[in-house]
Design a protein around this motif. Structure first.
Motif, short mmCIF file in Angstrom:
data_model
loop_
_atom_site.label_atom_id
_atom_site.label_comp_id
_atom_site.label_asym_id
_atom_site.label_seq_id
_atom_site.Cartn_x
_atom_site.Cartn_y
_atom_site.Cartn_z
N PRO B 150 0.82 -1.22 0.00
CA PRO B 150 0.00 0.00 0.00
C PRO B 150 0.85 1.27 0.00
O PRO B 150 0.53 2.25 -0.69
N ILE B 151 1.94 1.24 0.71
CA ILE B 151 2.80 2.42 0.78
C ILE B 151 3.41 2.70 -0.60
O ILE B 151 3.41 3.82 -1.08
N ILE B 152 3.87 1.64 -1.22
CA ILE B 152 4.49 1.81 -2.55
C ILE B 152 3.46 2.28 -3.58
O ILE B 152 3.72 3.19 -4.37
N VAL B 153 2.27 1.70 -3.54
CA VAL B 153 1.25 2.09 -4.52
C VAL B 153 0.88 3.56 -4.34
O VAL B 153 0.80 4.32 -5.30
N GLN B 154 0.68 3.98 -3.09
CA GLN B 154 0.32 5.38 -2.86
C GLN B 154 1.44 6.31 -3.33
O GLN B 154 1.19 7.35 -3.94
N GLN B 155 2.65 5.87 -3.08
CA GLN B 155 3.81 6.66 -3.52
C GLN B 155 3.83 6.81 -5.04
O GLN B 155 4.02 7.89 -5.58
N CYS B 220 -5.78 -2.18 2.78
CA CYS B 220 -5.06 -1.38 3.79
C CYS B 220 -6.03 -0.82 4.83
O CYS B 220 -6.82 0.08 4.55
N PHE B 221 -5.95 -1.40 6.01
CA PHE B 221 -6.81 -1.01 7.13
C PHE B 221 -6.75 0.49 7.39
O PHE B 221 -7.77 1.18 7.44
#
Ligand code: SF4
Ligand code: SF4
Ligand code: SF4
Ligand code: SF4
Lengths: 745, 745
Positions: B150-155, B220-221
């Protein structure tokens, strides 16, 4: 998996169907043939009903329920139970009578089913294409059939109970009816949970309970809610599956969803705290100690919202610690472990023992057989329980009061007493005299024997067998000793039954063989001796190192631990994240499973290379070298003048890898040298011989052989079999069993 | 579906991968090639990340995000969007530049990916077998990779926004930031929800909001919780899939689980009421009216916990009623519908119109083409929108202000004006003079024209085409009229662009063809006439019945409704629960799609049966009968003396089914009679002729032919082709397009 598309269609067409599934793992980072729920969970989207059995008896009973229910409801069923754990468990069950079958299945539903079959006299079309205008409506047209399933299944369960007295419910609750803490699960793990919960409630004032899920799909909201005690504050939901990236495993999501709905509906007052855990993937053991760890965590300050249990996760730290010494094995249960070799008859004899003991209506037996990763020729450990009540402990022995070691080598390689209870009995099949045995044991084992006050017995079963003319068949001999020592039933009665089994098995092969077996049985007890234990005299024999010091780090840290039977203790960080393993590691796994290996008679050899070519394990290899390279070779190192003109100084070497060879005989068969000399004796260049006497010599030879350089590709003519055999084999020592060569590459 | 086992392995081995999926239905009670999320949801267990695009632009943008993220995270991705709805939508999008591609993808991740490939210089093993000792640990070793996704996708989404200004989030919230009522969904339906929510907030004082899910797996909670406005009291979660027997569809379960966890964690104070609904299965339309119905139900006394929308479920009553007249089409958008035949060029011309209009940077266009179930030769309806803002209305026109009817027959068979806005324009291609057209229209249509104050125009496009030497190619002619009447841009400019397109398409075929097209374009407007509307003069022409009264009940109730384009209105109860349909229904579907059909020249026929044998549609058949059976046959009924000795009174009849024949020419090709007479003319026994002139005669002939009894099996020699052709064909009128014969059986 490949049935999934068809399953959607079977369900969409409402075709009564039952798939009985021994649920297994799916191949992800690695393939695994062992058990968990990943495969059936992958099929939960298809519209099949899912009925789960937790024990061998249930698998028998619910199979009927599934068939009866699918015929009545028209919804197809997956009836599943834990692969290996339940599917390969030996247990005593009550068989359903044909009458019961007839009572549960209504003829009219069978008839209706048959009438729906395709029939040219009354043609219909199925499997048409539907467009946006009608597909959705068609998909919704089955709803009422699904609504009826839980009712029908419960009705069939009730009918079964009326017939057999065994009552099942869609969700069965156990433990304290006023439980504050609950574990919800499905499959064999539920039995472990029930056993543990009941023990903790009785012995530790627990207020624990559990729910075992039987009808998982359609998931019945009402039945589930009724199964949850109103007193519950905390719940752990266990899934024997993993779906990376999901917001919780499937059963966990179902439970949380249902409870949240109930909260909104005012059916419950508060939302219990619900955690979700994974356990038992790929038949990983699930024990009472792990159940206790879950309950302890759940009762703690900050329960882990998502956890794993049964492994050590030192990366994402999801795993719960557990105390492996926690043990609730029942005192009135005889727990026996047997270490045997794949082919030595141990497993067969154990199955027979269970039959003998289970024949008594007041005695129950259970057995579970753990095979080594390599199918055959390797260690098998049998776990047997016998007791006065039905045995529902679906995990390996946690505490054994009898340990039979049927191969003496295991005293050096296996931790025989790790599960031994205090005062347990250890029976060794040993070639040594009773008073010599003690000094042959490794020091660590001696210490364990002393610490746990083990009673040590020995028998030279191979000698008994030999003397009775039975070759190397020791299984019945060891069986007799077990009955004598374990005290599970009268020894004479047991011997009588063993003889009956012998009659049955060998009767047709002639009286003589039966008599030989009888003789061995009768002789057994005479050779059984107690070994005096003398803790003051320790042997200072160490354990055999699993791999040599020079093995690569990965092999020492990971492979060797697996080989030593300690793979379960490897933490997550030791495993490759993507299933990528270094190659060429099997050379370090010296399985030494052959009893016979080929011997090279160099003078007869025509140097054709056939033997090396056919070996599925690359365990017999050829090199050529300069005669100077042989200076300093061990005495007895075998070689020949190379049969090639113009190279008088070159030598041909053929070497068997004695600890890698499986004794399959393929090379001997392939060797073209088959002559008869003047005296009528067969002349061969290879023959199979007993490994033991030549092992040390061959190991020394091999050491030297390995020091010889691989022949260079430029010096080899690889247009023929012989030439190719001088190349370094890039696939070696496959780990397959002898002969078949399955999985060599 | 058949990729699922591999997908587990791809994910288990952490191999960067992107599957771009136009998500589709699965075959259950029937097969459907249309769109919903059943296939991707069946793959959510595999460990693939799942990224969902709601619009054509997003599908373009998130494709890049998926590739960039999989390379960095090593977790494989499914990037999916609605099959047909998004995959077949024509819309104007901004293309990503190569620079943007380079910015988002880091070379070092590509390199790392390549370095992991199998390579003999650095051998590794993947895909090994694992046992209970290590499989579980291996399966857990990927956890941290999933946590990072999730962090990578948002980035990557943020990097994309920096490059393009188009900002996406894992979960995008829209509508009132203080919404009390929320709809959560995924895919193209989200756009419809956003449009409706914003309209209702603006025009009806709604406090509505919505969340569109982009990264569905890993779920992603935190990101989800942050996306839910704190003010929310009620939520409807929409799933475009169905999993019978589940405790709620997947997205619904995810939402409820997350909220329940948040409640337990004290992250939210109360559990909102959450309902779950299914919509849009198999490309079922999902419109603002349905969104409003969901919001209305959610705001009511007792919202339906589980519902469907878009159909009428009169069995389990899960469906929500909706008001189809609810319409929020924007006034500044030209909405044009075109009724054409599969092969008449309407769709091509419309695509060209969009290009012409969309070339203007301040004009946007969207098009969606609805094909009849039968691939070709049947009706296509084009839905076009043009406007000054990007168009994000992923549903068919709900209100059209231009309707073009390119085939006059449709005035009798189609409800052309059902979606017409008040004052809309109707353009008819008609063979009648402007002042004669009105009286040819069916009364119902006349009434609609009057009621909706429709402006009626007519052109005899076939005449224009004929006179310009273009045969039956009417597409550009109708296109010119559209530009003239719709006022979407300057007519002269449009004509200039149309001519450019003609140059481009036909330039290579020679000047003459281009000039003919130009002539047709120039002539078009001269033949375009307004038709005076006279509501006082009604025609009393009724609609054509779809099937005759004598058709079986199922055909009249179900099949006929589908044929009439009213399949969407069929309630659930009308659909067979298990996809079982009566057979022999296609005989009632007289598609009459052939423009040319074979004519039998009986005197030349050698009665070989070849024609009947090769017809993929059983549309040319042979019978023999007694001459007495022909007494009373219609004048012009065709037959021959049978060519068989000893049966002077028997006659041979070959009959074409004029409304079932597809005009494929196979029978003509197969007919062996190919001679040349004295005058050099070809002598054939079959030839393709214009259907129209002989249609009535052939229909009358067919009526008589059908009354003739099928020849008895006992009287037929079916050892030859000819004999077999006298049997009643058991598969008939396949519904395939002409020629290919796909799906005949
Ligand atoms: S006996 Fe079998 S395993 Fe051993 S060297 Fe010969 S072929 Fe290889
Ligand atoms: S197959 Fe026999 S003859 Fe040939 S190389 Fe081997 S041992 Fe020698
Ligand atoms: S033209 Fe084609 S569809 Fe028509 S009758 Fe001949 S073969 Fe059949
Ligand atoms: S193929 Fe030609 S000759 Fe043969 S039956 Fe048909 S029309 Fe007659």
């Amino acid at each position: 998996m490949l049935m999934l598309p068809n399953m959607y269609k079977i369900a969409g067409e409402l075709t009564p169907t039952v798939f009985h599934v021994a649920a297994r793992s799916l191949a992800a980072q690695g393939l695994s043939i062992f058990g968990d729920h990943q495969d059936v969970m992958a099929a939960r989207t298809t519209g099949f009903a899912m009925l789960s059995s937790a024990t061998v008896q249930e698998a028998h009973d619910l199979a009927l329920v599934a068939h009866a229910a699918t015929l009545q409801s028209r919804v197809p069923f997956m009836h599943f139970f834990d692969g290996f754990r339940t599917s390969h468990e030996v247990n005593k069950i009550v068989r359903l009578s044909d009458d019961t079958l007839r009572k549960l299945v209504d003829d009219k539903h069978i008839l209706a089913h048959l009438e729906r079959s395709l029939n040219p006299n009354n043609p219909v079309i199925r499997g048409t294409a539907q467009n946006p205008d009608t597909y959705f409506q068609g998909r919704e047209s089955v709803n009422s059939y699904y609504q009826a399933v839980p009712i029908i299944v419960q009705q069939k369960m009730d009918e079964l109970a009326a017939e057999t007295g065994r009552q099942y419910r869609l969700f069965d609750t156990f433990g304290d009816p006023e439980a504050d803490t609950l574990i919800i699960s499905m499959g064999s793990g539920s039995s472990t949970i029930r056993e543990t919960v009941e023990w903790l409630n009785a012995n530790r004032d627990g207020r624990y309970g559990g729910i075992v899920v039987r009808l998982y799909r359609p998931f019945c909201f009402e039945a589930f809610l009724n199964a949850v005690p109103r007193s519950v504050k905390r719940i752990a939901v266990l899934d024997r599956t993993k779906e990376p990236g999901s917001n919780g495993e499937p059963l966990y999501q179902d439970v949380v969803t249902t409870l949240a709905q109930a909260l909104t509906d005012g059916r419950i007052d508060d939302m219990p705290l619900v955690t979700g855990g994974r356990y038992g993937l790929s038949s990983k053991e699930f024990t009472p100690a792990m159940v206790k760890a879950i309950l302890d965590d759940l009762g703690g300050e900050a329960p882990k919202r998502r956890f794993t249990v049964g492994i050590k996760d030192d990366i994402t730290h999801l795993s719960l610690d557990y105390d492996p010494s926690f043990n609730i094995e029942k005192d009135n249960v005889v727990r026996a472990m047997f270490y045997g070799l794949g082919a030595d008859g141990t497993v067969g004899a154990n199955k027979n023992s269970i039959k003998i003991i289970g024949a008594d209506p007041d005695r129950y037996g259970q057995a579970y057989f753990v095979y080594d990763s390599k199918k055959s020729g390797a260690q098998t450990v049998s776990h047997l329980r016998f007791g006065p009540e039905p045995i529902d402990a679906p995990y390996l022995l946690q505490s054994a009061n009898f340990i039979g070691c049927h191969q003496f080598e295991f005293v050096y390689s296996s931790d025989l007493l790790s599960k031994a209870a205090d005062g347990a009995t250890l029976l060794l099949n040993s070639p040594y005299e009773p008073d010599a045995v003690w000094d042959q044991l490794p020091e660590k084992l001696q210490q364990q024997i002393a610490d746990k006050r083990i009673q040590l017995f020995t028998i030279d079963a191979y000698r008994v067998a030999r003397e009775a003319g039975m070759g190397r068949r020791i299984n019945t001999i060891m069986q007799v000793c077990f009955f004598k020592l374990a005290g599970v039933m009268d020894t004479d009665a047991a011997i009588g039954e063993i003889k009956k089994a012998i009659e049955k098995t060998y009767g047709k092969k002639g009286r003589e063989i039966v008599e030989r077996n009888f003789a061995a049985v009768d002789a057994a007890l005479a050779y059984l001796h107690e070994v005096p234990v003398d803790p003051s005299r320790l042997s200072s024999i160490g354990d055999k190192p699993v791999v040599p010091e020079i093995a690569p780090i990965f092999v020492r840290d990971v492979t060797a631990e697996m080989m030593a039977g300690r793979g379960d203790e490897l933490p997550v960080s030791k495993l490759p994240v993507d299933g990528t393993y270094p190659s060429a590691t099997s050379q370090w796994e010296k399985r030494s499973i052959a009893q016979f290996i080929p011997e090279w008679i160099e003078d007869n050899c025509i140097q054709c290379g056939n033997c090396s070519f056919v070996c599925p394990h690359a365990a017999i290899r050829a090199k050529f070298c300069h005669e100077e390279d042989l200076a300093g070779a061990p005495e007895g190192f075998q070689y020949m003048w190379i049969s090639a003109r113009g190279f008088p100084e070159m030598r041909y070497v053929l070497q068997v890898y004695p600890d890698d060879c499986t004794g399959c005989n393929l090379c001997v068969d392939a060797c073209p040298v088959r002559e008869t000399d003047e005296s009528g004796n067969e002349v061969r260049a290879l023959r199979l011989v007993d490994k033991e006497p030549i092992l040390e010599q061959q190991r020394a030879n091999l050491d030297w052989f390995e020091k010889l350089e691989w022949n260079k590709r430029s010096e080899i003519d690889f247009s023929n079999v012989r030439g190719v055999q001088f190349l370094q084999p890039l696939f070696e020592f496959s780990g397959a069993c002898s002969g078949c060569g399955e999985t060599p590459y």
